[in-house]
Design a protein around this motif. Sequence first.
Motif, PDB file in Angstrom:
ATOM      1  N   SER B  18      -2.929   6.065  13.944  1.00 37.40           N
ATOM      2  CA  SER B  18      -4.397   5.961  14.007  1.00 37.40           C
ATOM      3  C   SER B  18      -4.856   6.242  15.430  1.00 37.40           C
ATOM      4  N   HIS B  19      -6.125   6.488  15.577  1.00 36.04           N
ATOM      5  CA  HIS B  19      -6.667   6.711  16.909  1.00 36.04           C
ATOM      6  C   HIS B  19      -7.160   5.408  17.523  1.00 36.04           C
ATOM      7  N   VAL B  20      -6.954   4.290  16.794  1.00 35.61           N
ATOM      8  CA  VAL B  20      -7.455   2.998  17.245  1.00 35.61           C
ATOM      9  C   VAL B  20      -6.271   2.056  17.433  1.00 35.61           C
ATOM     10  N   VAL B  21      -6.198   1.389  18.590  1.00 34.86           N
ATOM     11  CA  VAL B  21      -5.160   0.381  18.817  1.00 34.86           C
ATOM     12  C   VAL B  21      -5.821  -0.988  18.727  1.00 34.86           C
ATOM     13  N   VAL B  43      -3.417  17.329  20.541  1.00 31.90           N
ATOM     14  CA  VAL B  43      -2.461  16.406  21.170  1.00 31.90           C
ATOM     15  C   VAL B  43      -3.184  15.143  21.635  1.00 31.90           C
ATOM     16  N   SER B  44      -4.234  14.732  20.897  1.00 37.75           N
ATOM     17  CA  SER B  44      -4.909  13.483  21.244  1.00 37.75           C
ATOM     18  C   SER B  44      -3.925  12.344  21.106  1.00 37.75           C
ATOM     19  N   PRO B  45      -3.906  11.396  22.042  1.00 37.41           N
ATOM     20  CA  PRO B  45      -3.000  10.243  21.916  1.00 37.41           C
ATOM     21  C   PRO B  45      -3.363   9.403  20.701  1.00 37.41           C
ATOM     22  N   THR B  46      -2.346   8.804  20.106  1.00 36.44           N
ATOM     23  CA  THR B  46      -2.573   7.926  18.955  1.00 36.44           C
ATOM     24  C   THR B  46      -1.900   6.590  19.210  1.00 36.44           C
ATOM     25  N   LYS B  47      -2.058   5.693  18.232  1.00 32.77           N
ATOM     26  CA  LYS B  47      -1.448   4.366  18.334  1.00 32.77           C
ATOM     27  C   LYS B  47       0.056   4.466  18.565  1.00 32.77           C
ATOM     28  N   HIS B  48       0.696   5.378  17.836  1.00 34.84           N
ATOM     29  CA  HIS B  48       2.151   5.489  17.969  1.00 34.84           C
ATOM     30  C   HIS B  48       2.550   6.045  19.330  1.00 34.84           C
ATOM     31  N   VAL B  49       1.701   6.896  19.909  1.00 32.07           N
ATOM     32  CA  VAL B  49       1.976   7.370  21.262  1.00 32.07           C
ATOM     33  C   VAL B  49       1.942   6.194  22.222  1.00 32.07           C
ATOM     34  N   VAL B  50       0.912   5.343  22.087  1.00 28.39           N
ATOM     35  CA  VAL B  50       0.794   4.175  22.965  1.00 28.39           C
ATOM     36  C   VAL B  50       2.025   3.297  22.841  1.00 28.39           C
ATOM     37  N   PHE B  51       2.440   3.039  21.591  1.00 29.39           N
ATOM     38  CA  PHE B  51       3.593   2.140  21.431  1.00 29.39           C
ATOM     39  C   PHE B  51       4.904   2.794  21.873  1.00 29.39           C
TER      40      PHE B  51
END
Lengths: 177, 276
Positions: B18-21, B43-51
Amino acid sequence: MPALLLVQEGEFTPFSINTGLIFWTIVVFGVLLALLWRFGWPAILKSVEEREHRIQQQLDEAERARAEAARLLEEHKRTIATAKADAQEIVAKAKALADKERETLLAKARQEYDQLLERARLEIGAEKEKAIVALRREAVDLSIAAASKLLEAQLDSETNRKLVMQYLAQLEAGRAR
Amino acid sequence: MMQGPDIGKAIFEHTSDSHVVELPFGLGEWHLPTGWRLVGVDVSPTKHVVFMIVAALLVFLTIWYAGRQVARRHREGKAPHGFGAAVEAMVLFVRNDVAIANIGHGGEKFAPYILTLFFFILYCNLLGLLPWGATPTGNLAVTGALALTAFVTIEVSGFRALGPRGYLKTIVFVPPGMSGVGAVAMALIMTPIEIIGKIVKPFALTLRLFANMTAGHFVILALLGLIFIFGSWLVAAGSVAFVTFMMLLELLVAFLQAYIFALLTSVFIGMMQHAH
């Protein structure tokens, strides 16, 4: 199926494949791999390898020390065994020497005793001879004294001569016995 | 009958990217920027990128701190102790019994890659078990990218170990002792099979990790969903008991799948290194 796999902007399902995420995964994993390759793993692995090396060295040293100790023990055992044998030999030798010494001493004592006995016997014999001679002289003196007394009484009596001779014979017989 | 909430939708929303964390303790939501583009790809960052970044940071901190501790204890001439010893034991297990044991001679070169793979996947798996957490490894794009690194490592290392001729033999396979028409026929039959074999390996790695991580979350969320469908305390007690058990199982699976991914990658590298 395409509805499940393809992602419209801002729409996600658990089965969707987001190309951007592939890019991000490779970037994040690549950066992590590079950082750990440079700063992470060598620190741990170097210490571990050095420790392994040190432990191996200590083990080898312990093995060497053990072998040395075993060698020394063997040597000591050998020394003690030799000392024991030596001691036994010395004791046996001393015993034999003492036995021999005792034998010689005994023999010597016996010999001296025999000599002493012999000499005593010889001396006794000589004394006896001397005493017999003395006794004889005394007997002659007594006879002469008795004869003088008789001569005073009857100087030429045949009977008296007989008497004297008888007396002398008696004395002789007494001495012989 | 009471109209229950849409549990299926909730499960999908929870396990998908998701785009929301969601920030912990009700601190609200963090809306990630959208519209980042790189050569036409979003290549917008997503929740999984953050984690993933969180997992990578934690892995780096863990290894860096443990390495410092181990090195310090080593300098002081003491045995390893505490945190450093625990991390060292895992590192040594993965290095010796996973990487070197399966790759064989020359496995030390691949140990850093296998170790990074193991710890990164492990931390990604574990992050999904935390409240407000997400599982990057429960996403096909992430597991696919990791398998892609494995594929590249396997093939490049194979090419370098076997040389161009030897590497070509792993694609165009001719059984020894065959020549002429038979060899051509065998090559024609076997080449597609060999190519499929090369592609199937990373594909299996991708699906195995993704399916294991996602399935566990599905089961947990479905069990928790039962509570809201039935709205009963009795069901809640049973569900919570099952979910606790599943959580412990997930903990095991988190370690197991990281181990399996690292192990199979090692085995595939070893197979290529010693292919004849």
